[in-house]
Design an enzyme around this catalytic site. Structure first.
Site, PDB file in Angstrom:
ATOM      1  N   ASP A   1      11.365  -6.917  -1.978  1.00 46.46           N
ATOM      2  CA  ASP A   1      12.004  -7.687  -0.909  1.00 46.46           C
ATOM      3  C   ASP A   1      12.311  -9.110  -1.371  1.00 46.46           C
ATOM      4  O   ASP A   1      11.444  -9.787  -1.938  1.00 46.46           O
ATOM      5  CB  ASP A   1      11.102  -7.771   0.325  1.00 46.46           C
ATOM      6  CG  ASP A   1      10.850  -6.420   0.962  1.00 46.46           C
ATOM      7  OD1 ASP A   1      11.662  -5.499   0.725  1.00 46.46           O
ATOM      8  OD2 ASP A   1       9.847  -6.284   1.693  1.00 46.46           O
TER       9      ASP A   1
ATOM     10  N   ASP B   1      14.732  -3.096  -2.822  1.00 47.55           N
ATOM     11  CA  ASP B   1      14.394  -2.692  -1.455  1.00 47.55           C
ATOM     12  C   ASP B   1      15.176  -3.566  -0.480  1.00 47.55           C
ATOM     13  O   ASP B   1      16.385  -3.681  -0.578  1.00 47.55           O
ATOM     14  CB  ASP B   1      12.889  -2.751  -1.216  1.00 47.55           C
ATOM     15  CG  ASP B   1      12.459  -1.954   0.015  1.00 47.55           C
ATOM     16  OD1 ASP B   1      13.305  -1.276   0.617  1.00 47.55           O
ATOM     17  OD2 ASP B   1      11.275  -2.027   0.380  1.00 47.55           O
TER      18      ASP B   1
ATOM     19  N   ASP C   1      12.828  -8.625   5.283  1.00 51.12           N
ATOM     20  CA  ASP C   1      11.991  -7.663   6.005  1.00 51.12           C
ATOM     21  C   ASP C   1      10.902  -8.336   6.828  1.00 51.12           C
ATOM     22  O   ASP C   1      10.293  -9.320   6.387  1.00 51.12           O
ATOM     23  CB  ASP C   1      11.333  -6.696   5.017  1.00 51.12           C
ATOM     24  CG  ASP C   1      12.279  -5.597   4.564  1.00 51.12           C
ATOM     25  OD1 ASP C   1      13.490  -5.690   4.858  1.00 51.12           O
ATOM     26  OD2 ASP C   1      11.803  -4.642   3.912  1.00 51.12           O
TER      27      ASP C   1
ATOM     28  N   ARG D   1      20.809  -0.964   7.361  1.00 54.03           N
ATOM     29  CA  ARG D   1      19.794  -1.923   7.809  1.00 54.03           C
ATOM     30  C   ARG D   1      20.345  -3.341   7.887  1.00 54.03           C
ATOM     31  O   ARG D   1      19.960  -4.221   7.129  1.00 54.03           O
ATOM     32  CB  ARG D   1      18.545  -1.891   6.921  1.00 54.03           C
ATOM     33  CG  ARG D   1      17.882  -0.543   6.854  1.00 54.03           C
ATOM     34  CD  ARG D   1      16.576  -0.592   6.074  1.00 54.03           C
ATOM     35  NE  ARG D   1      15.946   0.727   6.012  1.00 54.03           N
ATOM     36  CZ  ARG D   1      14.773   0.985   5.459  1.00 54.03           C
ATOM     37  NH1 ARG D   1      14.085  -0.014   4.904  1.00 54.03           N
ATOM     38  NH2 ARG D   1      14.272   2.195   5.452  1.00 54.03           N
TER      39      ARG D   1
END
Length: 522
Positions: free
Chosen positions: A162, A191, A195, A244
């Site tokens: 991340d 990734d 987040d 996302r």
């Protein structure tokens, strides 16, 4: 065919020479560059987000120096502004130990700390293959930095892949004017770019660019991780992202004036009871930009003023519920802060001129014209505060009048002491009470439909008067703090329509005993 995804000065340092060798120097006077203009969105709630404002300013040119700055503070909550310049990578980042920090060698670690600003200055700050990790921390500002190519597999790895990751009881983070980018998706070792999970709340991502990644970011790590939320995304560019943008599981998120370009598989994915308020965004050359995807646990959305330019929509299915081709609202979301919308038609040009690192921290005032920010004036009143000169403002010292709305309502709260009940606070009986399991906790009154409340009266049981210390009154629907202070009794605030109101005890001299939690319209 799927398009390819390309892309803190120890106080005890003896001399400036030692500091320079470590890659950290004092800067005097403190600059006004950090957090120019002040936080926006949900980061303004829950007491606000100011980062290291008022603290010492240091300059760091290595990751080790950032960690040294954190570890050299008097305590883990001593405010500090860390100005970063240059490239921060694995080669110049090592673990540093101290009583005011908890660092690591393979990431910039903001763990169990608070009141920190990290801001890029000079020729810029680039965190190359090195992620920023925020854990069990609060009041953090990250501004004007680039974080790129952080991997979870391959070499080198950092931060679970991340770019910026938050987890475990994180509160009040403002990430502004950043560039977050990868060079591929999960199969290439990357990734998420942004987040949030495991009870992360009151976050704003503003004027930032997220690009060239399989995953833009998520709020909630699984369908059961629903303790996150109250997140604002505004004036951001999402470009060449597979999915996302973000993924939202439970909680509330507000997306406004973002430019979404080349969302290859899906965009805003509202799932598992989440609520997304989606205002005046521009979606372009993308697929399935809003809906519930890859799950049968639906989320909801409220849409207004968006433009869909060359957006395609898939057919609905068991695990696929796109909002289009004609997106309509299926929930309502109340936003507790003020904001000014740019017209959706000018979002691409405004975002192009403002979003990302090294853009001069330019912002928009709703006029579709980028503006240079003014440093925050600490003497300015908080726009959420009642006007003390307004005679219509409620006086907390006035006794409540009218009907006690708690009678017949529902109640719940945090863990209760043995032998007590949530319902005892709304039964009109001063002989019964609720107690938290410890000295702190929360008790809520709730209704089946929206009810206007402007004053509460918290009555302690006989023999326990004065036990309640600090408190907050929270609109449970939105997370907005309606009032805060100390001591039980009558508490007034601007009337608000809500379905659930919470009295949160954050300090006490013993175990509180709340006999009644009365609620009134005014």
């Amino acid at each position: 065919m799927r398009r390819p995804v390309a892309l803190r000065l120890q106080a005890a340092l003896g001399t400036l020479a030692l500091a320079a060798a470590a890659g950290v120097v004092l800067t005097m006077p403190e600059t006004a560059s950090a957090a120019a203009g002040g936080a926006t969105g949900y980061a303004t709630q829950n007491g606000g987000t100011t980062g290291g404002a008022g603290g010492q300013t240091v300059r760091a040119t290595t990751g080790t120096a950032i960690h040294q700055a954190l570890c050299g503070r008097a305590s883990s909550s001593t405010p500090i502004i860390i100005e970063v310049e240059g490239t921060i990578n694995h080669g110049n980042t090592s673990k540093v130990s101290g009583d005011s920090c908890n660092t690591a060698a393979d990431k910039i670690e903001l763990k169990q700390v608070s009141n920190i600003t990290i801001v890029g200055v000079g020729n810029g700050a680039v965190f190359d293959q090195l992620g920023i990790h925020i854990r069990e921390s609060s009041n953090i500002v990250i501004q004007n930095v680039t974080v790129r190519n952080v991997k979870k597999s391959g070499s080198p790895t950092s931060n679970g892949g991340d770019a910026i990751g938050m987890e475990s009881d994180v509160r009040n983070v403002w990430v502004d004017h950043t560039t977050l980018e990868a060079s591929g998706g999960e199969s290439e070792g990357y990734d998420g770019l942004f987040d949030m999970k495991d009870n992360t709340q009151y976050v704003t991502l503003s004027y930032s660019t997220l690009r060239n990644s399989g995953r833009g970011g998520l709020i909630g790590s699984s369908e059961s991780d629903r303790s996150n939320g109250y997140v604002t995304f505004h004036h951001n560019l999402y470009e060449n992202i597979d999915s996302r943008a973000p993924l939202l599981r439970g909680g509330i998120a507000h997306m406004y004036n973002n430019h979404y370009k080349s969302l290859n598989e899906s965009g805003i994915n509202s799932r598992a009871g989440a609520k997304a308020k989606v205002d005046n965004n521009y979606f372009e050359d993308s697929k399935d930009v809003l809906g519930t995807f890859y799950t049968d646990q639906a989320g909801t959305w409220q849409v207004s003023g968006n433009i869909y330019d060359n957006v395609t929509w898939s057919e609905p299915g068991e695990d696929n519920n796109p909002a289009g081709p004609d997106p309509q609202s299926n929930t309502t979301v109340s936003i507790p802060y003020s904001f000014t919308l740019d017209a959706a038609s000018c979002v691409p040009s405004v975002v192009s001129a403002t979003a990302g690192a090294n853009k001069g921290l330019k912002v928009s005032d709703g006029s579709c014209t980028p503006q240079s920010p003014d440093p925050t004036d600490p003497t300015d009143p908080d726009p959420t505060d009642p006007d003390p000169t307004d005679p219509t403002d409620p006086d907390p010292t006035d006794p409540p009048s009218g009907t006690n709305l708690s009678l017949g309502a529902g109640a719940d709260g945090s863990s209760k002491a043995s032998g007590t009940s949530y319902g005892n606070v709304r039964d009109g009986n001063l002989g019964t009470y609720w107690s938290p399991a410890g000295t702190t906790g929360s008790i809520s009154v709730k209704w089946s439909s929206a009810t206007t409340v402007g004053k509460i009266n918290v009555l302690e049981a006989a023999g326990s008067e004065g036990t309640v210390g600090s408190y907050r009154v929270v609109n449970h629907d939105t997370g907005a703090v309606l009032a805060s202070g100390s001591g039980a009794g009558v508490i007034g605030f601007s009337p608000v329509s809500l379905e659930k109101i919470t009295f949160e005890i954050t300090g006490a001299s013993g175990t509180p005993r709340i006999a009644e939690f009365e609620t009134y319209a005014g």
